[in-house]
Design an enzyme around this catalytic site. Structure first.
Site, PDB file in Angstrom:
ATOM      1  CB  CYS A   1    -104.993  32.836  -9.087  1.00  0.00           C
ATOM      2  SG  CYS A   1    -105.352  31.514  -8.920  1.00  0.00           S
TER       3      CYS A   1
ATOM      4  CD  GLU B   1    -103.606  35.199 -12.895  1.00  0.00           C
ATOM      5  OE1 GLU B   1    -103.075  33.817 -11.873  1.00  0.00           O
ATOM      6  OE2 GLU B   1    -103.496  34.363 -13.866  1.00  0.00           O
TER       7      GLU B   1
ATOM      8  CG  ASN C   1     -98.563  29.676  -8.708  1.00  0.00           C
ATOM      9  OD1 ASN C   1     -97.686  29.932  -8.641  1.00  0.00           O
ATOM     10  ND2 ASN C   1     -99.201  28.246  -8.611  1.00  0.00           N
TER      11      ASN C   1
HETATM   12  N1  THU Z   1    -103.406  29.118 -11.354  1.00  0.00           N
HETATM   13  C1  THU Z   1    -102.911  30.444 -11.092  1.00  0.00           C
HETATM   14  O1  THU Z   1    -102.211  30.903 -10.394  1.00  0.00           O
HETATM   15  N2  THU Z   1    -103.880  31.610 -12.064  1.00  0.00           N
HETATM   16  C2  THU Z   1    -104.519  30.994 -12.903  1.00  0.00           C
HETATM   17  O2  THU Z   1    -105.135  32.251 -13.776  1.00  0.00           O
HETATM   18  C3  THU Z   1    -105.628  29.736 -13.525  1.00  0.00           C
HETATM   19  C4  THU Z   1    -104.567  29.073 -11.870  1.00  0.00           C
HETATM   20  C5  THU Z   1    -102.453  28.871 -10.194  1.00  0.00           C
HETATM   21  C6  THU Z   1    -103.407  27.929  -8.966  1.00  0.00           C
HETATM   22  C7  THU Z   1    -102.478  27.087  -8.836  1.00  0.00           C
HETATM   23  O3  THU Z   1    -102.148  27.116  -7.703  1.00  0.00           O
HETATM   24  C8  THU Z   1    -102.557  26.021 -10.042  1.00  0.00           C
HETATM   25  O4  THU Z   1    -101.970  27.365 -10.704  1.00  0.00           O
HETATM   26  C9  THU Z   1    -102.698  24.967 -10.752  1.00  0.00           C
HETATM   27  O5  THU Z   1    -104.321  25.426 -10.564  1.00  0.00           O
END
Ligand code: THU
Length: 155
Positions: free
Chosen positions: A68, A70, A57
């Site tokens: 995110c 992913e 992220n």
């Molecule tokens: N986040 C992800 O990277 N993937 C997910 O599927 C859920 C949330 C990240 C976004 C943000 O940087 C942190 O987690 C907190 O929400």
């Protein structure tokens, strides 16, 4: 319609390929840029030809601009190897606030992103999810996490 979630007691119960992909994701956690949430997420993508690409992220002071793990991983894969299908994605997290002792599943937007990749190559993408410790969840396709999905077949 049937949706299947496989639950494993720990990473030790996984087959070698899943354990190794999760280990790649865990190693990638250090590259997360998450100064605002202090919640690091990493995704390791296993390509059809065996290559592994990781993403983490990447946050921003303007919060909605953040990406995110992913999304980062899928964008990298699609940009670098646009003709190669994805077989599997391992996702893991590390929280600055408390020990993440259960798996974290991809957010709704990322489920849709993974679905697009499945539709593009007409092949299911297995997803393996784990916190820092504890149980591991696995599905054979994002469709198990996104029932009644919307895709190009609806257009
Ligand atoms: N986040 C992800 O990277 N993937 C997910 O599927 C859920 C949330 C990240 C976004 C943000 O940087 C942190 O987690 C907190 O929400």
């Amino acid at each position: 319609m049937k949706f299947t979630l496989r639950v494993f007691k720990s990473i030790d119960e996984l087959e070698e390929e899943d354990a190794s992909l999760l280990a790649s994701a865990k190693r990638a956690l250090k590259n997360a840029y998450a100064p605002y949430s202090n919640f690091k997420v990493a995704a390791a993508v296993l390509m059809a030809d065996g290559k592994v690409v990781t993403g983490t992220n990447q946050e921003n002071a303007a919060f909605p601009v953040g990406i995110c793990a992913e999304g980062t991983a899928l964008s990298a894969v699609s940009s670098l190897y646009p003709d190669t299908a994805i077989r599997k994605i391992a996702i893991t997290v590390k929280s600055g606030a408390n020990l993440a002792d259960r798996p974290v599943a991809p957010c709704g937007i990322c489920r849709q992103r993974i679905l697009e990749y499945e539709m593009r190559f007409n092949a299911g993408i297995a997803i393996v999810m784990m916190g820092e410790v504890g149980e591991v969840y696995a599905v054979n396709s994002v469709k198990d996490l996104l029932p009644l999905h919307f895709s190009k077949t609806d257009l």
